[in-house]
Every structure is written in C-alpha cells, then in structure tokens.
Design a protein around this motif. Structure first.
Motif: not given
Ligand SMILES: Nc1ncnc2c1ncn2[C@@H]1O[C@H](COP(=O)(O)OP(=O)(O)OP(=O)(O)O)[C@@H](O)[C@H]1O
Ligand SMILES: [Mg+2]
Length: 243
Positions: A164-183, A185-186
């Motif tokens: 997320t470090s190349a992203l602007d603060p507004e789009t960080v959240g959507e990537v973190l959410e995607a990572i959370r979803t993967i996590a 799932k195990g």
C-alpha cells in the motif's frame, strides 16, 4: 512451511540480513515491521531467491531453495509475490495480466486460466474491470489486480512487500480489505508494511527488524501493546508520533 536458517545477505560490505533464523507456519499471517533499510524487502526476496543469500539456507517444506533451475522453479511456484509498484503489464488488460503466467508457466488451458483469474478478480472486487487496460486503473485497482494475479497461480504462500505504500490514502483501504479477505480464507501471508494499524489488526505474528536482524518476534499483535525491546519501543513511539 518456510524456514530460514542463518540467512545472511551482504550488499556493499554491509550485512543487510544478519544471521536470520525464522520459521513461517502454514495458514498464518506474518507481519514484518521495521525502519526503512532494516532488511524487510531483502528478507522477502531471499524467500523466493530474488536475492541470493551469501550464507545460510532457505527451505520450503523442508526442501532447499537454491539456484538450481528445478528447485528454483518449484520455489517460485509455491511462493507468490506482490510488490509495492505492482509489476503488471500496463499495456495489457486486467484479465490478460491474470491469465498470462497461468498459461505460460503452469501450462493451463486458456479457458481454465480465465476461470481461475475471474474467481480471484471477483474476490478483490475487480470483476467489472476485466477488459480495462491496466494503465487506465487507479493505484488501488492495480494493486488488487496484482493480488488476483498472484493468487491465480495458486501459491502456497503470498509475500506482500509494502503493497500500500505507493497508494494515496483513499485507495489504501480497498487494498487492505482485499488482503484481509485473503487472510480470512487461510492463506499463508508474509507482509512487510508500514501500515501499523493494519498490521496490528491482522497479524498472527509480528516481527520487528532493525539493521538486518530480527529484534523482536512475537505472537499476534502483542508487540504493539507491550514491546519488549528498547529499539521496538523507539520505533513504535516514533510511528505513533508521526501517525
Ligand atoms: N540490490 C541492492 N544493492 C545494494 N544494496 C541494496 C540492494 N537492495 C537493498 N540494499 C540495501 O539493503 C538494505 C536493506 O534494504 P531493504 O530494501 O531490504 O530495506 P527495507 O526494510 O525493505 O526498507 P523500506 O522500509 O524502505 O522498504 C538497505 O540499506 C538497502 O540500501
Ligand atoms: Mg522495503
């Protein structure tokens, strides 16, 4: 499932990784934090042999990873990687980006590759962008495509280097959410990040690195509540002040 034994990496006479001994277990979310230059990226890169250690060994499922083409291929198949700057083919569309390596590396049929790609694109909410050229996407969208592409290769572990470090603060959240979803799932994750709040929320284990060494390696997110080491305290307090 991944073991590093006495891993040492030297650049310009500096030990950027200094005798790292660490094991990552299947199905866990491992977060690596630490100051810039502490060796987080290099550690991730030694796991899939993008950086070759001068000393020490890396094992995936008890099998040594080294420069032999057969073992390297096997390791790269087991380990997916998501980079800070995406590493996508910008002139190709979203679906093509997620299909190419499946076809070329895994020898999957086109239909199968498409099915797998769509499944993972859906999981990161990018299914409506499949025909869009990557260079027309926002940073957060690109990173979600990069995550879907990595997952399309069915890796056993996913390495994420400051996704997320190349992203602007507004789009960080959507990537973190995607990572959370993967996590959830195990998936086994090893994530280097400066997003402390996210690290704290998601970690099964947190590793603090400084000057090429693992300074503190703790279960869950306890490191944030009760850091043991002076250097960890200094790093985390600095972060709190600038956050
Ligand atoms: N290819 C390279 N050639 C020479 N030095 C390198 C190379 N890659 C990394 N280094 C050096 O190794 C050290 C560790 O770098 P690394 O990228 O692993 O740190 P990091 O913890 O990921 O930092 P950041 O938080 O800024 O991403 C740094 O001093 C860096 O300059
Ligand atoms: Mg880095």
């Amino acid at each position: 499932m991944i073991t590093l034994e006495h891993v040492t990496k030297v650049y310009d006479n500096v030990r950027v990784l200094d005798d790292i001994n660490i094991q990552f277990k299947k199905g866990t979310v491992n977060v690596i934090i630490g100051p810039s230059g502490s060796g987080k990226s290099t550690l991730l890169r030694t796991i899939n042999y993008l950086a070759e250690p001068e000393k020490g060994q890396v094992f995936i499922h008890d099998e040594l990873v080294d420069a032999s083409p057969k073992r390297l291929r096997k390791a790269r198949k087991a380990v997916g990687m998501v980079f800070q700057d995406f590493h996508l083919f910008s002139h190709k569309n979203v679906l093509e980006n997620c299909m190419l390596a499946q076809i070329n590396v895994l020898n999957r049929a086109k239909d199968e590759a498409k099915k797998v790609a769509l499944k993972h694109l859906k999981a990161v909410h990018m299914e409506s962008f499949v025909t869009r050229r990557v260079d027309t996407l926002s940073g957060g969208q690109k990173q979600r495509v990069a995550i879907a592409r990595a997952l399309s290769m069915n890796p056993e572990v996913l390495l994420l280097d400051e996704p997320t470090s190349a992203l602007d603060p507004e789009t960080v959240g959507e990537v973190l959410e995607a990572i959370r979803t993967i996590a959830k799932k195990g998936m086994t994750l090893i994530l280097a990040t400066h997003e402390m709040a996210f690290a704290r929320a998601i970690a099964d284990r947190t590793i603090f690195m400084d000057a090429g060494k693992v300074v503190e390696d703790r279960n869950g997110a306890t490191i944030f509540e009760t850091p043991h080491h002076e250097r960890t305290c200094a790093f985390l307090s600095r972060f709190t002040k600038t956050a």
